[in-house]
Design a protein around this motif. Structure first.
Motif, PDB file in Angstrom:
ATOM      1  N   TRP A 130       0.824  -1.212   0.000  1.00  0.00           N
ATOM      2  CA  TRP A 130       0.000   0.000   0.000  1.00  0.00           C
ATOM      3  C   TRP A 130       0.859   1.265   0.000  1.00  0.00           C
ATOM      4  O   TRP A 130       0.635   2.201  -0.783  1.00  0.00           O
ATOM      5  N   VAL A 131       1.868   1.305   0.865  1.00  0.00           N
ATOM      6  CA  VAL A 131       2.736   2.473   0.945  1.00  0.00           C
ATOM      7  C   VAL A 131       3.528   2.656  -0.352  1.00  0.00           C
ATOM      8  O   VAL A 131       3.744   3.775  -0.820  1.00  0.00           O
ATOM      9  N   THR A 132       3.944   1.541  -0.945  1.00  0.00           N
ATOM     10  CA  THR A 132       4.672   1.615  -2.213  1.00  0.00           C
ATOM     11  C   THR A 132       3.799   2.204  -3.314  1.00  0.00           C
ATOM     12  O   THR A 132       4.254   3.042  -4.104  1.00  0.00           O
TER      13      THR A 132
ATOM     14  N   PHE B 164      11.085   5.833  -0.574  1.00  0.00           N
ATOM     15  CA  PHE B 164      10.199   6.580   0.310  1.00  0.00           C
ATOM     16  C   PHE B 164      10.629   8.027   0.568  1.00  0.00           C
ATOM     17  O   PHE B 164       9.793   8.930   0.566  1.00  0.00           O
ATOM     18  N   ILE B 165      11.918   8.264   0.816  1.00  0.00           N
ATOM     19  CA  ILE B 165      12.340   9.615   1.198  1.00  0.00           C
ATOM     20  C   ILE B 165      12.144  10.609   0.056  1.00  0.00           C
ATOM     21  O   ILE B 165      11.561  11.685   0.240  1.00  0.00           O
ATOM     22  N   PHE B 166      12.602  10.267  -1.138  1.00  0.00           N
ATOM     23  CA  PHE B 166      12.450  11.190  -2.269  1.00  0.00           C
ATOM     24  C   PHE B 166      10.982  11.409  -2.658  1.00  0.00           C
ATOM     25  O   PHE B 166      10.579  12.564  -2.868  1.00  0.00           O
ATOM     26  N   PRO B 167      10.139  10.346  -2.774  1.00  0.00           N
ATOM     27  CA  PRO B 167       8.725  10.612  -3.076  1.00  0.00           C
ATOM     28  C   PRO B 167       8.045  11.478  -2.025  1.00  0.00           C
ATOM     29  O   PRO B 167       7.255  12.374  -2.363  1.00  0.00           O
ATOM     30  N   ALA B 168       8.352  11.221  -0.746  1.00  0.00           N
ATOM     31  CA  ALA B 168       7.752  12.034   0.317  1.00  0.00           C
ATOM     32  C   ALA B 168       8.225  13.478   0.238  1.00  0.00           C
ATOM     33  O   ALA B 168       7.427  14.419   0.394  1.00  0.00           O
ATOM     34  N   ALA B 169       9.500  13.676  -0.021  1.00  0.00           N
ATOM     35  CA  ALA B 169      10.039  15.031  -0.119  1.00  0.00           C
ATOM     36  C   ALA B 169       9.423  15.794  -1.290  1.00  0.00           C
ATOM     37  O   ALA B 169       9.136  16.995  -1.186  1.00  0.00           O
TER      38      ALA B 169
ATOM     39  N   ALA C  34       2.953  11.335   2.882  1.00  0.00           N
ATOM     40  CA  ALA C  34       4.377  11.689   2.828  1.00  0.00           C
ATOM     41  C   ALA C  34       5.026  11.599   4.204  1.00  0.00           C
ATOM     42  O   ALA C  34       6.132  11.057   4.349  1.00  0.00           O
ATOM     43  N   TRP C  35       4.345  12.122   5.224  1.00  0.00           N
ATOM     44  CA  TRP C  35       4.900  12.042   6.580  1.00  0.00           C
ATOM     45  C   TRP C  35       4.977  10.595   7.050  1.00  0.00           C
ATOM     46  O   TRP C  35       5.929  10.206   7.755  1.00  0.00           O
ATOM     47  N   LEU C  36       3.984   9.763   6.674  1.00  0.00           N
ATOM     48  CA  LEU C  36       4.015   8.342   7.016  1.00  0.00           C
ATOM     49  C   LEU C  36       5.223   7.665   6.366  1.00  0.00           C
ATOM     50  O   LEU C  36       5.938   6.881   7.009  1.00  0.00           O
ATOM     51  N   MET C  37       5.469   7.990   5.100  1.00  0.00           N
ATOM     52  CA  MET C  37       6.615   7.390   4.405  1.00  0.00           C
ATOM     53  C   MET C  37       7.934   7.820   5.023  1.00  0.00           C
ATOM     54  O   MET C  37       8.861   7.015   5.159  1.00  0.00           O
ATOM     55  N   LEU C  38       8.030   9.086   5.413  1.00  0.00           N
ATOM     56  CA  LEU C  38       9.254   9.558   6.052  1.00  0.00           C
ATOM     57  C   LEU C  38       9.488   8.847   7.382  1.00  0.00           C
ATOM     58  O   LEU C  38      10.621   8.471   7.717  1.00  0.00           O
TER      59      LEU C  38
ATOM     60  N   VAL D  46      12.817   6.589   8.004  1.00  0.00           N
ATOM     61  CA  VAL D  46      13.784   6.857   9.078  1.00  0.00           C
ATOM     62  C   VAL D  46      13.853   5.673  10.033  1.00  0.00           C
ATOM     63  O   VAL D  46      14.942   5.234  10.442  1.00  0.00           O
ATOM     64  N   THR D  47      12.689   5.131  10.391  1.00  0.00           N
ATOM     65  CA  THR D  47      12.652   3.978  11.296  1.00  0.00           C
ATOM     66  C   THR D  47      13.359   2.785  10.684  1.00  0.00           C
ATOM     67  O   THR D  47      14.161   2.099  11.333  1.00  0.00           O
ATOM     68  N   THR D  48      13.048   2.523   9.406  1.00  0.00           N
ATOM     69  CA  THR D  48      13.644   1.395   8.715  1.00  0.00           C
ATOM     70  C   THR D  48      15.158   1.507   8.649  1.00  0.00           C
ATOM     71  O   THR D  48      15.889   0.557   8.954  1.00  0.00           O
ATOM     72  N   SER D  49      15.649   2.666   8.256  1.00  0.00           N
ATOM     73  CA  SER D  49      17.091   2.866   8.145  1.00  0.00           C
ATOM     74  C   SER D  49      17.779   2.718   9.495  1.00  0.00           C
ATOM     75  O   SER D  49      18.821   2.071   9.619  1.00  0.00           O
ATOM     76  N   THR D  50      17.188   3.327  10.519  1.00  0.00           N
ATOM     77  CA  THR D  50      17.785   3.263  11.851  1.00  0.00           C
ATOM     78  C   THR D  50      17.863   1.838  12.366  1.00  0.00           C
ATOM     79  O   THR D  50      18.900   1.383  12.861  1.00  0.00           O
ATOM     80  N   VAL D  51      16.736   1.110  12.227  1.00  0.00           N
ATOM     81  CA  VAL D  51      16.688  -0.274  12.699  1.00  0.00           C
ATOM     82  C   VAL D  51      17.672  -1.145  11.926  1.00  0.00           C
ATOM     83  O   VAL D  51      18.401  -1.961  12.501  1.00  0.00           O
ATOM     84  N   ALA D  52      17.694  -0.976  10.596  1.00  0.00           N
ATOM     85  CA  ALA D  52      18.576  -1.802   9.770  1.00  0.00           C
ATOM     86  C   ALA D  52      20.041  -1.551  10.104  1.00  0.00           C
ATOM     87  O   ALA D  52      20.831  -2.500  10.240  1.00  0.00           O
ATOM     88  N   ILE D  53      20.423  -0.279  10.255  1.00  0.00           N
ATOM     89  CA  ILE D  53      21.818   0.046  10.552  1.00  0.00           C
ATOM     90  C   ILE D  53      22.206  -0.472  11.932  1.00  0.00           C
ATOM     91  O   ILE D  53      23.289  -1.053  12.120  1.00  0.00           O
ATOM     92  N   CYS D  54      21.322  -0.287  12.908  1.00  0.00           N
ATOM     93  CA  CYS D  54      21.614  -0.780  14.262  1.00  0.00           C
ATOM     94  C   CYS D  54      21.756  -2.302  14.285  1.00  0.00           C
ATOM     95  O   CYS D  54      22.653  -2.841  14.946  1.00  0.00           O
ATOM     96  N   SER D  55      20.874  -3.006  13.564  1.00  0.00           N
ATOM     97  CA  SER D  55      20.952  -4.465  13.540  1.00  0.00           C
ATOM     98  C   SER D  55      22.198  -4.935  12.810  1.00  0.00           C
ATOM     99  O   SER D  55      22.810  -5.950  13.183  1.00  0.00           O
ATOM    100  N   ASP D  56      22.605  -4.192  11.761  1.00  0.00           N
ATOM    101  CA  ASP D  56      23.838  -4.542  11.044  1.00  0.00           C
ATOM    102  C   ASP D  56      25.055  -4.371  11.947  1.00  0.00           C
ATOM    103  O   ASP D  56      25.956  -5.215  11.965  1.00  0.00           O
ATOM    104  N   VAL D  57      25.087  -3.260  12.705  1.00  0.00           N
ATOM    105  CA  VAL D  57      26.198  -3.029  13.630  1.00  0.00           C
ATOM    106  C   VAL D  57      26.236  -4.127  14.683  1.00  0.00           C
ATOM    107  O   VAL D  57      27.304  -4.665  15.015  1.00  0.00           O
TER     108      VAL D  57
END
Length: 463
Positions: A85-87, A409-414, A432-436, A440-451
């Motif tokens: 749906w978001v896509t 998500f970031i570019f379409p929302a922007a 747009a705010w939902l996508m942002l 942000v949540t996705t990137s943060t979680v993914a980077i933290c889990s990778d670390v």
């Protein structure tokens, strides 16, 4: 930068809002290029659906069953539907703002129209990084299927290794990938129109369906025998670690539908560009159905024994007759599926890399030297990355966690929040705010889990 010597070429220079490839149009500026398009009067609805669906369904499909097992059936299936749906919302925003600008017929052109040339370059870098990492991973997985791999000290045999034996130069990983590159991938990435891949894309989608049918059939047989039970409906959270582990599933699902980089190339070749919205909806419906069926029957069949990559589960006895044959069919179908997904992702990679280095040159399809030089250079880099570069997974886990969500998500929302043409509705701004937030949540979680996975090698957190 490519030199443009004639007046006929000069009028085809590309600005920041012009598509990276020529569109299928009837205007006079396009007439002098018709010799290269003889017999092509525009892509069909079905061909566009298959090409966009193939862009979506790649290697991520094999990670979804483990994700569903971790989340539980109800939250997991809801997340898959939410991702679709978001896509659709994000693609609709890009298409509508592109039409409002009237001159922006590429994703990068829409971004340039809203924010200027620097944002266009940033988007193209994100697409190149995301697609390049994806294709290296695809080639690694193709090598695993053909030549086998080691995982946690256990050797999983490849198909060719099983058939012809190991310890031969002709069954070595690098040899098999070299043959695959020259005999399969090379010819497919040489097409100059995305519509030329419609038949291979249709076969790719069919092979994904074959995997679903086989998994469903085996699961139903074992369910009828009473050898497996129903999967859990909700997640099991025993401690704080289990709770945080649930969030590591979000990036996989949210980015499973990323296809934005191929939407405009497909639209530009359509007989009727107004069909793009129903094409997007049909593709997302098809892909989400495949995702749901694969996840459900995969969890039903393997339960808590399911691997992060469900393909690994098809490497042993399934507990039914002809188990070995079924395992081989599944791995063959998946390996060929990835080979057919490869050129459709490579297509947008080549376009955007060309746009980065030759932003004002004639379209790459009209310059054979530039077309094949970039194609060979990219394929060589991907081949080296898949064969000889150690620890490449860690680097692309980080870049994928940022580049993929930026593209999707970031570019379409922007673009919607910028609202350069004053067409954004209240619903658009909320979306747009939902996508942002998701990005942000996705990137943060993914980077933290990778670390965490890098610092704790024994951790089984899925990233």
């Amino acid at each position: 930068m490519t030199a443009i010597s004639s007046a006929g070429d000069r009028k085809h220079r590309r600005g920041s809002k012009v598509p990276l490839l020529p569109q299928k149009r009837d205007d006079r500026d396009y007439d002098d290029c018709q010799s290269a398009e003889v017999g092509f009067d525009g892509a069909s609805f079905s061909g566009a659906v298959f090409n966009l669906s193939t862009t979506i369904v790649g290697a991520g499909i094999m990670a979804l069953p483990a994700i569903l097992n971790q989340l539980g059936l109800i939250p997991g299936l809801l997340m898959i539907l939410l991702g679709a749906w978001v896509t659709e919302l994000s693609i609709d925003l890009v298409l509508r703002f592109g039409r409002a600008s009237k001159t922006s017929t590429s994703y990068s052109g829409v971004v340039a129209d809203a924010f200027g040339g620097f944002a266009r370059t940033l988007l193209q870098v994100c697409i190149v990084v995301n697609n390049l990492g994806m294709l290296i991973v695809y080639l690694i997985i193709i090598g695993d299927v053909l030549a086998g791999t080691w995982s946690e000290g256990v050797h999983h045999s490849g198909l060719v290794e099983e058939w012809l034996g190991s310890h031969h130069w002709w069954t070595a990983r690098s040899t098999l990938l070299l043959l695959t590159t020259f005999l399969v991938l090379g010819p497919l990435i040489s097409f100059k129109r995305v519509d030329s891949l419609r038949y291979t894309s249709a076969l790719s989608v069919l092979l994904a369906v074959v995997f679903v049918v086989i998994t469903a059939g085996v699961a139903i047989v074992k369910l009828a025998e009473g050898s497996i039970g129903m999967p859990r409906l909700m997640p099991q959270v025993k401690d704080q670690a289990d709770f945080w582990k649930l969030f590591t599933t979000v990036p996989v699902i949210v980015t499973a539908y990323i296809c934005h980089h191929n939407v405009h190339p497909i639209e530009n070749e359509l007989k009727d560009p107004s069909q793009m919205k129903p094409i997007v909806r049909a593709s997302l419906t098809l892909c989400s159905s495949v995702y749901i069926a694969t996840s459900f029957f995969g969890v039903l069949l393997f339960g808590d024994k399911i691997m992060d990559d469900v393909l690994t589960n098809f490497d042993g006895d399934l507990g039914i007759p002809y188990s070995s044959l079924i395992d081989d069919i599944v791995r063959i179908s998946y390996g060929v599926h990835l080979m057919l997904v490869f050129p459709i992702v490579f297509y947008s990679l080549r376009l955007n890399l060309d746009g980065l280095f030759f932003p004002y040159a004639i379209p790459i399809s009209r310059d054979n030297k530039r077309f094949f030089s970039i194609t060979i250079a990219l394929m060589g880099f991907i081949f080296v990355g898949a064969n000889f570069v150690p620890n490449i997974w860690d680097a692309f886990q980080f870049t994928g966690a940022t580049a993929a969500v930026a593209v999707g998500f970031i570019f379409p929302a922007a673009i919607a929040l910028r609202n350069a043409h004053g067409i954004a509705t209240k619903r658009d701004r909320v979306a747009a705010w939902l996508m942002l937030f998701l990005a942000v949540t996705t990137s943060t979680v993914a980077i933290c889990s990778d670390v965490y996975s890098i610092l704790s090698p024994d951790s089984d957190i899925t990233s």
